[in-house]
Structures are given as C-alpha cells and as structure tokens.
Design a protein around this motif. Structure first.
Motif, PDB file in Angstrom:
ATOM      1  N   TRP A 114       0.837  -1.206   0.000  1.00 50.24           N
ATOM      2  CA  TRP A 114       0.000   0.000   0.000  1.00 50.24           C
ATOM      3  C   TRP A 114       0.871   1.255   0.000  1.00 50.24           C
ATOM      4  CZ3 TRP A 114      -0.269   3.645   4.018  1.00 50.24           C
ATOM      5  CH2 TRP A 114      -1.250   4.626   3.853  1.00 50.24           C
ATOM      6  N   PHE A 115       1.913   1.258   0.837  1.00 47.52           N
ATOM      7  CA  PHE A 115       2.787   2.423   0.932  1.00 47.52           C
ATOM      8  C   PHE A 115       3.501   2.674  -0.391  1.00 47.52           C
ATOM      9  CE2 PHE A 115       7.088   4.049   1.629  1.00 47.52           C
ATOM     10  CZ  PHE A 115       6.784   5.285   2.178  1.00 47.52           C
ATOM     11  N   PHE A 116       4.092   1.621  -0.979  1.00 47.06           N
ATOM     12  CA  PHE A 116       4.849   1.802  -2.217  1.00 47.06           C
ATOM     13  C   PHE A 116       3.929   2.126  -3.393  1.00 47.06           C
ATOM     14  CE2 PHE A 116       8.213  -0.565   0.066  1.00 47.06           C
ATOM     15  CZ  PHE A 116       9.159   0.443   0.028  1.00 47.06           C
ATOM     16  N   GLU A 117       2.707   1.600  -3.401  1.00 52.59           N
ATOM     17  CA  GLU A 117       1.761   1.943  -4.468  1.00 52.59           C
ATOM     18  C   GLU A 117       1.420   3.430  -4.410  1.00 52.59           C
ATOM     19  OE1 GLU A 117      -2.725   0.744  -6.036  1.00 52.59           O
ATOM     20  OE2 GLU A 117      -1.843  -0.276  -4.321  1.00 52.59           O
ATOM     21  N   ARG A 118       1.154   3.936  -3.207  1.00 55.39           N
ATOM     22  CA  ARG A 118       0.881   5.368  -3.050  1.00 55.39           C
ATOM     23  C   ARG A 118       2.075   6.205  -3.479  1.00 55.39           C
ATOM     24  NH1 ARG A 118      -0.333   7.211   2.537  1.00 55.39           N
ATOM     25  NH2 ARG A 118       0.082   9.167   1.514  1.00 55.39           N
ATOM     26  N   ALA A 124       4.613   9.318 -10.073  1.00 57.62           N
ATOM     27  CA  ALA A 124       4.190   9.313 -11.473  1.00 57.62           C
ATOM     28  C   ALA A 124       3.369  10.560 -11.789  1.00 57.62           C
ATOM     29  CB  ALA A 124       3.388   8.059 -11.778  1.00 57.62           C
ATOM     30  N   ALA A 125       2.545  10.989 -10.855  1.00 57.62           N
ATOM     31  CA  ALA A 125       1.739  12.185 -11.086  1.00 57.62           C
ATOM     32  C   ALA A 125       2.609  13.440 -11.144  1.00 57.62           C
ATOM     33  CB  ALA A 125       0.695  12.334  -9.989  1.00 57.62           C
ATOM     34  N   ALA A 126       3.714  13.443 -10.405  1.00 57.52           N
ATOM     35  CA  ALA A 126       4.604  14.602 -10.402  1.00 57.52           C
ATOM     36  C   ALA A 126       5.590  14.569 -11.562  1.00 57.52           C
ATOM     37  CB  ALA A 126       5.362  14.666  -9.082  1.00 57.52           C
ATOM     38  N   SER A 127       5.632  13.483 -12.294  1.00 57.85           N
ATOM     39  CA  SER A 127       6.581  13.335 -13.388  1.00 57.85           C
ATOM     40  C   SER A 127       6.200  14.229 -14.562  1.00 57.85           C
ATOM     41  CB  SER A 127       6.595  11.875 -13.851  1.00 57.85           C
ATOM     42  OG  SER A 127       7.283  11.741 -15.059  1.00 57.85           O
ATOM     43  N   PRO A 128       7.188  14.756 -15.292  1.00 60.91           N
ATOM     44  CA  PRO A 128       6.867  15.556 -16.477  1.00 60.91           C
ATOM     45  C   PRO A 128       6.251  14.715 -17.588  1.00 60.91           C
ATOM     46  CG  PRO A 128       9.235  15.292 -16.250  1.00 60.91           C
ATOM     47  CD  PRO A 128       8.618  14.712 -15.030  1.00 60.91           C
ATOM     48  N   TYR A 129       6.329  13.413 -17.481  1.00 63.93           N
ATOM     49  CA  TYR A 129       5.766  12.518 -18.495  1.00 63.93           C
ATOM     50  C   TYR A 129       4.405  11.972 -18.089  1.00 63.93           C
ATOM     51  CZ  TYR A 129      10.649  12.699 -19.761  1.00 63.93           C
ATOM     52  OH  TYR A 129      11.888  13.143 -20.090  1.00 63.93           O
ATOM     53  N   ALA A 130       3.783  12.552 -17.063  1.00 56.97           N
ATOM     54  CA  ALA A 130       2.531  12.023 -16.538  1.00 56.97           C
ATOM     55  C   ALA A 130       1.416  12.057 -17.576  1.00 56.97           C
ATOM     56  CB  ALA A 130       2.108  12.806 -15.303  1.00 56.97           C
ATOM     57  N   ASN A 131       1.377  13.044 -18.457  1.00 57.96           N
ATOM     58  CA  ASN A 131       0.299  13.161 -19.432  1.00 57.96           C
ATOM     59  C   ASN A 131       0.684  12.611 -20.800  1.00 57.96           C
ATOM     60  OD1 ASN A 131      -1.380  14.384 -17.551  1.00 57.96           O
ATOM     61  ND2 ASN A 131      -0.497  16.396 -17.981  1.00 57.96           N
ATOM     62  N   LEU A 132       1.813  11.939 -20.881  1.00 55.29           N
ATOM     63  CA  LEU A 132       2.256  11.401 -22.156  1.00 55.29           C
ATOM     64  C   LEU A 132       1.319  10.304 -22.652  1.00 55.29           C
ATOM     65  CD1 LEU A 132       4.486  11.587 -24.254  1.00 55.29           C
ATOM     66  CD2 LEU A 132       5.745   9.867 -22.971  1.00 55.29           C
ATOM     67  N   PHE A 133       0.879   9.448 -21.752  1.00 58.01           N
ATOM     68  CA  PHE A 133      -0.051   8.374 -22.094  1.00 58.01           C
ATOM     69  C   PHE A 133      -1.291   8.528 -21.236  1.00 58.01           C
ATOM     70  CE2 PHE A 133       4.193   6.594 -22.871  1.00 58.01           C
ATOM     71  CZ  PHE A 133       4.069   6.328 -24.220  1.00 58.01           C
ATOM     72  N   PRO A 134      -2.327   9.198 -21.753  1.00 57.63           N
ATOM     73  CA  PRO A 134      -3.527   9.389 -20.942  1.00 57.63           C
ATOM     74  C   PRO A 134      -4.210   8.045 -20.709  1.00 57.63           C
ATOM     75  CG  PRO A 134      -3.897  10.162 -23.178  1.00 57.63           C
ATOM     76  CD  PRO A 134      -2.455   9.793 -23.068  1.00 57.63           C
ATOM     77  N   PRO A 135      -4.929   7.912 -19.588  1.00 55.72           N
ATOM     78  CA  PRO A 135      -5.597   6.643 -19.307  1.00 55.72           C
ATOM     79  C   PRO A 135      -6.669   6.349 -20.350  1.00 55.72           C
ATOM     80  CG  PRO A 135      -6.198   8.313 -17.693  1.00 55.72           C
ATOM     81  CD  PRO A 135      -5.136   8.906 -18.548  1.00 55.72           C
ATOM     82  N   GLN A 136      -6.773   5.076 -20.722  1.00 59.74           N
ATOM     83  CA  GLN A 136      -7.761   4.657 -21.709  1.00 59.74           C
ATOM     84  C   GLN A 136      -9.128   4.579 -21.044  1.00 59.74           C
ATOM     85  OE1 GLN A 136      -7.143   4.124 -24.978  1.00 59.74           O
ATOM     86  NE2 GLN A 136      -5.042   4.769 -24.596  1.00 59.74           N
TER      87      GLN A 136
END
Length: 168
Positions: A114-118, A124-136
């Motif tokens: 749980w801790f590592f998933e969070r 990943a949300a703070a990454s500059p590549y977060a919006n590179l692959f939007p969720p399907q």
C-alpha cells in the motif's frame, strides 16, 4: 518524505532511550540488559529460520517459472526485520518481529505494498511525463465518442500522411 525520515531518525532513538529507562526502572538494569540480549538472540534465530524459508520459496518460484512477487517481498521483510531486531531497543524489536514472524508478515507485506503503491502513484503524477499516455477509457459512451472522431478507444487522433518509398 524527507521530513518523515528526519523525524524517524530523531524520534525513534529518543523513544528507545526513554523506553529502556522505563523498563530498567521497573525490572532493574541487569535484567533489562539480559532481556535485550535474549531478545536479540531469539530474533537472530527467527531471522535465520525465516530467511532460509524465504530463500527456499524464492528458488522454488524461480524454478517453476513464475514471478516471485510474494517471495521477494518476504525476503525484503526478513532483511528489514533482522536489521531492526539487531538494533538495541524494545521499540524497534516490536517492528522487527512484525516483519519477521510468519503470521504477521502478510500484514506487513500488504502495508508495504500500500505504501509503495501510493508513493509510485505520487511520483508518477509529479513526473513531467505524466500526461504522455492518458488513461484509456473503459466506458462505452466515451469509446463511442472517440470512435466518432476517428480515435480508437477515446484516444487522440494525429493526422498525418503516409509516404511509401520505392525500393530498388
């Protein structure tokens, strides 16, 4: 995270010293030292036994060709628990036993997952590549809306031109 680590390295030793003083004032100094030694010896024996079990389970998982997720987590928990058990103090010993004992290890494994998933999601949300692959999208209405615009599964359409080169 840095603040949490700073507080842990500051608060845990102070808590350990306070707890040692409290236990020593109740049962006496020599009995407290004897209890710490017995606790470390018992912890070392359990770590050795559970480490062997974790190693055997890891080898079996690898030989059967399956991904050893649980076995790797158990090995890591035994390693962390062993380090905590060898650290002098009662507070760290409690967490060490929680990581090492076979009936409390699944709870600690779930807590760690749980801790590592969070943590991974936050990174990943703070990454500059977060919006590179939007969720399907999985809802039919969004998939239909995307298909009307020529996008499969609601994705974006990139218009372009295909050029075929003749190869001689």
């Amino acid at each position: 995270m840095r603040l949490l680590l700073f507080l842990a390295f500051l608060v845990v030793p102070v808590l350990e010293i306070w707890l040692l003083i409290q236990v020593g004032s109740v049962i006496g100094g020599p009995a407290t030292v004897a209890l710490l030694i017995a606790d470390s010896l018992l912890g070392a024996w359990i770590v050795r036994r559970e480490g062997r079990r974790a190693w055997r389970a890891l080898q079996e998982a690898l030989q059967s060709g399956r991904m050893p997720n649980r076995e790797l987590a158990d090995g890591g928990l035994v390693l962390v628990g062993g380090a905590l058990l060898l650290t002098p103090g009662f507070f760290t010993d409690v967490f060490g036993f929680l990581c090492v004992l076979p009936f409390t290890r699944p709870m600690m494994r779930r807590l760690g997952a749980w801790f590592f998933e969070r943590r991974v999601k936050r990174m990943a949300a703070a990454s500059p590549y977060a919006n590179l692959f939007p969720p399907q999208s999985t809802s039919p209405s969004q998939a239909d809306a995307g298909a009307q615009h020529g996008a499969p599964h609601g994705g974006r359409v990139v218009h372009g031109e295909v050029i075929k080169e003749d190869r001689d």
